[in-house]
Each structure stands twice: as structure tokens, then as C-alpha cells.
Write a protein that holds these residues in place. Structure first.
Motif, PDB file in Angstrom:
ATOM      1  N   PHE A   1       7.944  33.234 -37.006  1.00 57.08           N
ATOM      2  CA  PHE A   1       6.654  32.418 -36.902  1.00 57.08           C
ATOM      3  C   PHE A   1       5.323  33.255 -37.435  1.00 57.08           C
ATOM      4  O   PHE A   1       5.145  34.609 -36.653  1.00 57.08           O
ATOM      5  CB  PHE A   1       6.224  31.692 -35.713  1.00 57.08           C
ATOM      6  N   THR A   2       4.661  33.091 -38.622  1.00 58.94           N
ATOM      7  CA  THR A   2       3.862  34.095 -39.179  1.00 58.94           C
ATOM      8  C   THR A   2       3.106  33.365 -40.118  1.00 58.94           C
ATOM      9  O   THR A   2       2.880  32.106 -40.394  1.00 58.94           O
ATOM     10  CB  THR A   2       4.581  35.431 -39.714  1.00 58.94           C
ATOM     11  N   ALA A   3       2.262  34.354 -40.722  1.00 62.56           N
ATOM     12  CA  ALA A   3       1.256  33.831 -42.086  1.00 62.56           C
ATOM     13  C   ALA A   3       1.098  34.809 -43.073  1.00 62.56           C
ATOM     14  O   ALA A   3       1.188  35.963 -42.396  1.00 62.56           O
ATOM     15  CB  ALA A   3       0.107  33.089 -41.334  1.00 62.56           C
TER      16      ALA A   3
ATOM     17  N   LEU B   1       0.217  30.636 -46.763  1.00 59.89           N
ATOM     18  CA  LEU B   1       0.931  31.119 -47.793  1.00 59.89           C
ATOM     19  C   LEU B   1       0.064  31.985 -48.507  1.00 59.89           C
ATOM     20  O   LEU B   1      -0.985  31.828 -48.883  1.00 59.89           O
ATOM     21  CB  LEU B   1       1.639  30.003 -48.517  1.00 59.89           C
ATOM     22  N   GLU B   2       0.581  32.974 -49.281  1.00 63.34           N
ATOM     23  CA  GLU B   2       0.059  33.882 -50.331  1.00 63.34           C
ATOM     24  C   GLU B   2      -0.592  32.784 -51.270  1.00 63.34           C
ATOM     25  O   GLU B   2       0.492  32.048 -51.889  1.00 63.34           O
ATOM     26  CB  GLU B   2       1.067  34.701 -50.823  1.00 63.34           C
TER      27      GLU B   2
ATOM     28  N   GLY C   1       1.727  17.023 -52.914  1.00 65.09           N
ATOM     29  CA  GLY C   1       2.221  17.553 -51.510  1.00 65.09           C
ATOM     30  C   GLY C   1       2.349  18.930 -51.391  1.00 65.09           C
ATOM     31  O   GLY C   1       2.655  19.455 -50.172  1.00 65.09           O
ATOM     32  N   ARG C   2       2.579  19.670 -52.419  1.00 65.07           N
ATOM     33  CA  ARG C   2       2.876  21.044 -52.485  1.00 65.07           C
ATOM     34  C   ARG C   2       1.398  21.739 -51.760  1.00 65.07           C
ATOM     35  O   ARG C   2       0.574  21.645 -52.189  1.00 65.07           O
ATOM     36  CB  ARG C   2       3.362  21.863 -53.800  1.00 65.07           C
ATOM     37  N   VAL C   3       1.869  22.828 -50.899  1.00 63.65           N
ATOM     38  CA  VAL C   3       1.140  23.656 -50.524  1.00 63.65           C
ATOM     39  C   VAL C   3       0.562  24.891 -51.203  1.00 63.65           C
ATOM     40  O   VAL C   3       1.808  25.654 -51.805  1.00 63.65           O
ATOM     41  CB  VAL C   3       1.307  24.171 -49.046  1.00 63.65           C
ATOM     42  N   VAL C   4      -0.519  25.245 -51.590  1.00 64.46           N
ATOM     43  CA  VAL C   4      -1.238  26.419 -52.402  1.00 64.46           C
ATOM     44  C   VAL C   4      -1.318  27.385 -51.534  1.00 64.46           C
ATOM     45  O   VAL C   4      -0.841  28.755 -51.585  1.00 64.46           O
ATOM     46  CB  VAL C   4      -2.243  26.021 -52.984  1.00 64.46           C
ATOM     47  N   SER C   5      -2.053  27.332 -50.293  1.00 64.26           N
ATOM     48  CA  SER C   5      -2.197  28.344 -49.226  1.00 64.26           C
ATOM     49  C   SER C   5      -1.992  27.952 -47.934  1.00 64.26           C
ATOM     50  O   SER C   5      -1.080  28.075 -47.335  1.00 64.26           O
ATOM     51  CB  SER C   5      -3.718  28.780 -49.597  1.00 64.26           C
ATOM     52  N   GLY C   6      -3.253  27.269 -47.423  1.00 67.95           N
ATOM     53  CA  GLY C   6      -3.125  26.745 -45.989  1.00 67.95           C
ATOM     54  C   GLY C   6      -4.450  26.316 -45.528  1.00 67.95           C
ATOM     55  O   GLY C   6      -5.635  26.868 -46.123  1.00 67.95           O
ATOM     56  N   VAL C   7      -4.647  25.508 -44.530  1.00 62.58           N
ATOM     57  CA  VAL C   7      -6.071  25.190 -44.116  1.00 62.58           C
ATOM     58  C   VAL C   7      -6.587  26.474 -43.332  1.00 62.58           C
ATOM     59  O   VAL C   7      -7.969  26.770 -43.569  1.00 62.58           O
ATOM     60  CB  VAL C   7      -5.841  24.307 -42.956  1.00 62.58           C
ATOM     61  N   GLY C   8      -6.103  27.495 -42.461  1.00 62.06           N
ATOM     62  CA  GLY C   8      -6.550  28.622 -42.224  1.00 62.06           C
ATOM     63  C   GLY C   8      -7.781  28.218 -41.288  1.00 62.06           C
ATOM     64  O   GLY C   8      -7.477  27.565 -40.320  1.00 62.06           O
ATOM     65  N   GLY C   9      -8.710  28.803 -41.504  1.00 58.45           N
ATOM     66  CA  GLY C   9      -9.983  28.401 -40.531  1.00 58.45           C
ATOM     67  C   GLY C   9     -11.156  27.539 -41.150  1.00 58.45           C
ATOM     68  O   GLY C   9     -12.149  27.396 -40.572  1.00 58.45           O
TER      69      GLY C   9
END
Length: 720
Positions: free
Chosen positions: A56-58, A111-112, A504-512
Motif C-alpha cells: 500500500f503506497t503512492a 500515481l506518477e 474513468g482512467r486515473v491520471v494521478s490522484g486527489v492527493g491533498g
């Protein structure tokens, strides 16, 4: 004390004997990953199908890799020089190839950016979560091992540890682990020492007992991942100019990584150090006409007298540049009354009898408890030599003063020998994690400890939200906050698209990002500022990043606030839908304004007779270039204002190869480029260093000859 290991295999074997065949391994995002340890767990799972490994990471970092022969020739020497012996994470390549064994699962919450769009596995195993909720999800998935890269030092004969670059989640999780252990769960914490990590303070500094195992040996030392600074263009700088004008003196700043973050830092420095030039550039890009009202309401045009405090999920290297240039200089203190009085200008950082009087007038209880005494001493109001004993304070010269300060006599006695001289333990910045170029890490390592202690690392539970036992203090510290982040697209109704595509594909993430946007709406005087380039170009086709609607969003329209493109500022908070559309059309590229306006009219979201104002109808790249041209001739707004790891030849080659890649992305484009390469002849002498850098100066095959001709033709566009 932790059990010490000098062999990673022995460390992992001991962990497996203790926990059994199911390992749920949590790794910090980005820099803080203990790569040799992570690789050993993964290799064990490859060899042993009975080992159930969940990671589990990022933001699993990887060195740049080539997708063509030309890219390989360009990247290999650069990567070797810049990234040194940074080791690759074995599971990353397996995720990208889709070749993970059945007994291994990798879940990432960020994700990167753009790197996993074609990875079915990464897309399916992505976990969408706000940064502040990730710790909860880690615990819910049964984490039983956490691995962390740590810094180590010996102080007064004792070994001390620091989470350094990544207290972001670990600092918040360590107390949770203790509660889990009390409930009977076994969780192993493993630190891997890397002496290149700066020893950071705040929540990053932890006792050795925070770790069960400590892995330390020179063969596991490796160069830190250090992405180089990228070139800044006109669009970046114009966004930076507008953003720098929204920042209020005496306020709080949050920034992200990348070209836009660097451009904002540069423009804040320009505002501070060359204010006349900054104002001229702002006027010449039409800011006063386009958005003068917004600038006056949000920020200002003067240099920073009080300065800024940084409260940023990511401690980017630009904050050090702001510190050196006198912008980042507002210290915040860990006492809510002290902070409020400082903010109001009723006390200064020098401690006097008036400081004590002001604190009592502001609500400090006259009868000091041990906790009151400790907090006042920690922030420097009371002298470090004072001691609290049985309701009295023993001052630095040995006098005993009643801890009841309700009488003038007690206050006078304490003021005579019990006060400090200046406030202390102030922070210029609180950061959750850091990542940056090599010089950034070196600057932190070489910084004197007293200076480095002003840059405190914290958990995201503190930085990314207001909620907590110290909420009043967070509000006091974060006055006039400007949380500046980037987004990919905006809808004309004010929703931001920052992490995914319509399919629906993820480019990176919501993060903060959501955390900071919602906090800006909850925090008095704060604003969320989302920056985006108004257009993007791919395969020769330019499209608008301001769209009528989109299939997904990261920030919903009801949290709209301030949006900035290279064409200006749109202040959206409190605006109706039609007002929001009008404001965003004003900062859209003029090539797409009428199309967007037509869509809004068709949907009956704006008046049928609405017309875009004349002041906003020339939003074109050529106008921006003209605005910056005289300043560039004067040496401002260069491509690499903070230096670069690229050589002069690599800077030119990077542009040429990017153009060539775009030009040959279609079959027709490839055919045209190849035909021209076959027809053109001769190589100017001045192009030889660039061809030598790619080892194409003496082609040894037909393929190398063709590559040489393709590169030569492209270089002629820049060098003639």
C-alpha cells in the motif's frame, strides 16, 4: 530499542518469522521509500507463492525511461548523471507490464502523473482517497509492516532518528499503531537509514523506539531521487504573475511541485526584489484592466514587509528560494494567544513586560497551571532556566514567584528575572513531505541546525485540515491563506478536473487538493487558487482546457473559488452560474471563447445577448509573448531561473526531440519527416556537438544515418 540489522535479507526473514505468511506493507509516497527493503519483500514473494504480499503506497518513483532509440540516446547519459545509483523499485516495472504474480497486490492512492494510463492493473487497483483519509484506509486493510527511509544522527552520544522527507502519514500512524498493538495486533515498523537524507525536525524527529527494526549498512545507501528543474515558458510565467498578485502580505502560502509552482516562486521573488519591473510586467500583460479589482481584493502589489509563512503538504525547493529572498519570513508560534497578538501587532517577537500584560489581557489565565507554564516557556515568553514547582515559579536568578499573576507585584517580579528575551520555536514553514533537485537536499543538509529547525515537518493531519484539538491555533497561524494548486481542466460552471479522464482512467490522484480547497472555504480570509494552462496541444492539435462540461471532476462546482490562467484571474466564490461562466470565459483562450459561449447559451445558462467584453477578446499566445519580450531582453523570465541539471546541448536537444516526436506521431507526419531527411544533405559544423551528444556524429548503419538526418533537420529550426 530497535533490533539492528546490516543485512536486508535477515531483516525480512525476521519479519516473516514474526508475522507469518501474510504481509501488508505500507510504504511512504515518493522519496521516503526504503527501496532495498521493498525489493527484498517483493523478491521473496516472487520466489515463494505461499507468501501473500500486499503493498500500500503512492507515487512510486522511477527514473525516466526511453520509448524510442533517439530518446534512449538522449536519456541514458542524463539519467546516469542526475539520478546516480538510485535503485529502481522492482514492483513498479511489473505493474507497468501487468506481470505481478498472483500472490502480490499493489494499491496506490496517487500515481506518477500520466504514467499509468495504459496500465490496466494500476487503474483497477487505484484507491481514490483524500490524503487525510489514507491513514484510516491503511489501518482498515490490516497493515502489519511499515517501511520507511530515515535519517540518523548522533547527538550528545545518543542516536536520534528522523522521518526526514516523509512524516506525512507515518507521524499520524505511529500513535494509531500503539493503539492497535494494545488491542493485540502485531505491527512491525522498519527504518532503513540513508545518510543522504537531511535530518529534519518537528513531527519528523522520532525516538529510536518508534522502530522495531533498523536496517543500516553502507551497501544500502543510495542517491536520493532528484527530478531536475524543467524549463519555464511564457504561459507558466503569466500564470505565475497573476498568482503572485493574489498573495497577501502577512499571509500563508501553499504550493505544489512543477513548472507552475516554480513560476509562482519566481514571480513572488520578482515582486519582492524588483517591484517596479514586476508591476510593469503585470501592467503590460493587461492585469490592471483585466483583473485589477480581483488583485486589490485578494492580494496586493507591494513588496512583502511582514512576509509569508508556508503551510504546504509538499515542501518544494521554491520555499527555500522564497526564504533566501526575504519573502518567507513570517514565523508562527505554538501558542494561540501569542499568535493572535502577533497577528494583531499588539506584541512583537521581543519579549518584554508588556508581552506578559498583553497575554493576560487577551485571556491567559492569571493562575498558571504546569501546562500553561510549559507552553509559555516553549515559545520563549518564560526563560528557559525557569522551573515550575508547587504553584510557584523559580526564576533564572533563583527567586520564587507565585504562579498567580493577578497581582502587579507578581507580574513585576516575574518580569524582572523570569521572562525570555525573544520568542522561540517559531516556524517559517510546516511541510508534510519533500521532493526536489539534488541542490535542495544538499541545502537542507548543510543548513545550520538552528536555521533548519524553522522548517518543520508534520503529518498531513495537521497541515491539510483545520480539525484537531489545536484548531484555534491552526486558524490563527494560517491567516490570509492562499492555497495554490494546479488542475488539468475547468468546466465553465467551476468544477475542476485534476486527477482523471472522462473515461474513468486515473491520471494521478486527489492527493491533498480537496483538503486544501475545503479548508479554504472553512478558514476565515483564505482562498483556494487553482491554476491551469488555458490550452493543451497534442499531436499538433490544440484544445481548450476550459470546457463546457466533463465526465468527471475532482473539485465540485459548489467549492469554486479562484481560478487563474495565463489570461487572468477569475474570482468565482459567491457567483451565480451565469456570473461564473462569464468570469471563466474572460480567462479562456480566444480561439475557443465563442464555442464555449454558444454552448452556455444553448444550455440556457447565460443570457442570449451576452457578449464577451472587448478587454478579454484578444486572449492569444502572441499577445503574451509581446508582453514579456522587453523583460526577457533585460534578463528576466529565463527558461531556467533556478538553474538546471541539463547541459546547454541537452536543453536544445530536448526541444528538438520533443518537436520531432510530435511531428512523427502520425503516419503522415512520419512520412513527411522521413522524406525531408532523405532529401536534405550536409551537416553544418555548429550542429556537431549536438550530434556527438547523441552519438550520431559518425553513423554506422542506415538507421543511425536516418536518425542523424532527422535530428539535423529539426536542429536547423533552432540553430539555422
Amino acid at each position: 530499542m530497535p533490533q539492528l540489522f546490516d543485512d536486508v535479507g535477515e531483516c525480512v526473514e525476521t519479519t516473516l518469522r514474526r508475522l507469518g505468511r501474510r504481509i501488508v506493507l505500507a510504504l511512504p509516497l515518493a522519496l521516503g521509500k526504503p527501496v532495498p527493503l521493498a525489493n527484498e519483500f517483493y523478491r521473496r514473494a516472487l520466489r515463494d507463492p505461499s507468501l501473500d504480499l500486499r503493498i500500500f503506497t503512492a507515487l512510486s518513483l522511477r527514473k525516466p525511461s526511453a520509448s524510442s532509440e533517439l530518446e534512449r540516446r538522449f536519456l541514458e547519459p542524463l539519467v546516469a548523471r542526475v539520478f546516480g545509483n538510485y535503485p529502481e523499485l522492482d514492483y513498479v516495472n511489473a505493474v507497468r507490464r501487468g506481470s505481478l504474480p498472483r500472490n502480490v497486490q499493489v494499491i496506490e492512492f496517487y500515481l506518477e502523473p500520466g504514467a499509468y494510463l495504459e496500465s490496466n492493473y494500476a487503474q483497477q487497483q487505484f484507491l481514490s482517497a483524500n490524503y487525510t483519509h489514507v491513514g484510516r484506509e491503511i489501518l482498515a486493510r490490516g497493515v502489519n509492516v511499515i517501511g520507511q527511509l530515515v535519517a540518523k544522527r548522533v547527538f550528545e552520544g545518543r542516536a536520534e532518528l528522523s522521518l526526514s522527507s516523509n512524516p506525512d502519514l507515518t507521524a499520524d500512524l505511529l500513535p494509531e499503531f500503539e493503539r492497535e498493538r494494545s488491542a493485540g495486533r502485531d505491527i512491525v515498523t522498519i527504518g532503513e537509514v540513508n545518510r543522504q537524507l537531511p535530518f529534519m525536525f518537528g513531527a519528523a524527529q522520532v525516538p529510536e523506539t518508534a522502530f522495531d527494526y533498523l536496517l543500516e549498512h553502507s551497501r544500502y545507501e543510495f542517491d536520493l531521487f532528484s527530478p531536475p528543474n524543467l524549463a519555464l515558458g511564457t504561459t507558466d510565467y503569466l500564470i505565475g504573475m497573476y498568482a503572485s498578485a493574489t498573495v497577501r502580505d502577512g499571509g500563508t502560502l501553499q504550493l505544489g511541485i512543477g513548472e507552475l509552482g516554480d513560476a509562482i516562486v519566481y514571480c513572488l521573488q520578482l515582486r519582492q526584489q524588483q517591484n517596479d519591473a514586476w508591476r510593469r510586467a503585470l501592467d503590460e500583460c493587461g492585469a490592471s484592466v483585466r483583473c485589477g479589482t480581483e488583485i486589490d481584493a485578494l492580494g496586493g502589489r507591494d513588496p512583502f514587509e511582514t512576509g509569508l509563512y508556508g503551510c504546504s503538504e509538499m515542501f518544494v525547493d521554491g520555499f527555500l528560494d522564497l526564504y533566501r529572498s526575504g519573502v518567507l519570513k513570517r514565523r508562527v508560534y505554538p501558542h494561540v494567544l501569542v499568535q493572535r497578538l502577533l497577528d494583531d501587532g499588539r506584541i512583537g517577537e521581543r519579549v518584554t513586560a508588556a508581552t506578559l500584560d498583553a497575554l493576560l489581557a487577551a485571556g491567559l489565565p492569571p493562575l498558571l497551571t504546569p501546562a500553561d507554564f510549559e507552553s509559555l516557556q516553549h515559545c520563549g515568553v518564560l526563560h528557559a532556566a525557569c522551573r515550575y514547582t508547587q504553584g510557584r515559579i523559580r526564576t533564572s536568578n533563583g527567586d520564587l514567584v507565585p504562579a498567580d499573576l493577578s497581582t502587579p507585584e507578581a507580574r513585576a517580579q516575574l518580569s524582572a528575572s523570569g521572562l525570555g528575551t525573544h520568542l522561540k520555536n517559531g516556524a517559517l514553514l510546516h511541510g508534510g513531505f519533500f521532493l526536489g533537485p539534488r541542490g535542495f537536499y544538499a541545502a537542507l543538509r548543510d543548513m545550520p541546525e538552528a536555521e533548519r529547525r524553522q522548517f518543520l515537518m508534520s503529518g498531513v493531519g495537521f497541515i491539510n485540515q483545520l480539525y484537531g484539538d489545536d484548531q484555534a491555533l491552526r486558524i490563527a497561524q494560517r491567516r490570509h491563506a492562499r492555497f495554490i494548486n494546479t488542475t488539468m481542466m475547468m468546466t465553465v460552471l467551476g468544477a475542476a478536473v485534476s486527477d482523471g479522464l472522462a473515461d474513468g482512467r486515473v491520471v494521478s490522484g486527489v492527493g491533498g487538493q480537496y483538503n486544501f480547497v475545503s479548508m479554504a472555504h472553512a478558514l476565515p480570509g483564505a482562498h483556494s487558487i487553482l491554476c491551469l494552462r488555458s490550452t493543451r496541444t497534442k499531436s499538433g492539435r490544440t484544445t481548450s482546457n476550459i470546457v463546457f462540461n466533463y465526465g468527471t471532476s475532482t473539485i465540485p462546482r459548489h467549492l469554486r473559488d479562484v481560478v487563474i490562467t495565463e489570461y487572468g484571474i477569475a474570482e468565482l466564490r459567491g457567483k451565480t452560474d451565469s456570473e461564473t461562466i462569464a468570469a471563466l470565459l474572460n480567462i479562456a483562450d480566444s480561439r475557443f471563447q465563442e464555442e464555449l459561449l454558444h454552448a452556455a447559451k444553448s444550455a440556457r445558462k447565460i443570457a442570449r445577448d451576452y457578449r464577451i467584453p472587448d478587454a478579454h477578446r484578444n486572449n492569444r499566445p502572441a499577445a503574451l509573448e509581446n508582453a514579456l519580450a522587453p523583460h526577457r531582453r533585460a534578463g528576466r523570465f529565463s527558461e531556467f531561473p533556478f538553474g538546471t541539471d541539463f547541459t546547454a546541448e541537452e536543453i536544445v536537444l530536448a526541444k528538438a526531440l520533443k518537436r520531432l516526436k510530435d511531428r512523427t506521431s502520425s503516419l503522415a507526419g512520419k512520412a513527411v519527416a522521413t522524406t525531408r531527411a532523405l532529401l536534405d544533405g550536409g551537416t553544418p559544423v555548429k550542429l556537431r556537438p549536438y550530434l556527438e551528444r547523441l552519438q550520431l556524429d559518425r553513423p554506422r548503419s542506415a538507421q543511425e544515418w536516418l536518425l542523424k538526418r532527422l535530428v539535423t533537420n529539426e536542429l536547423r529550426r533552432d540553430l539555422g
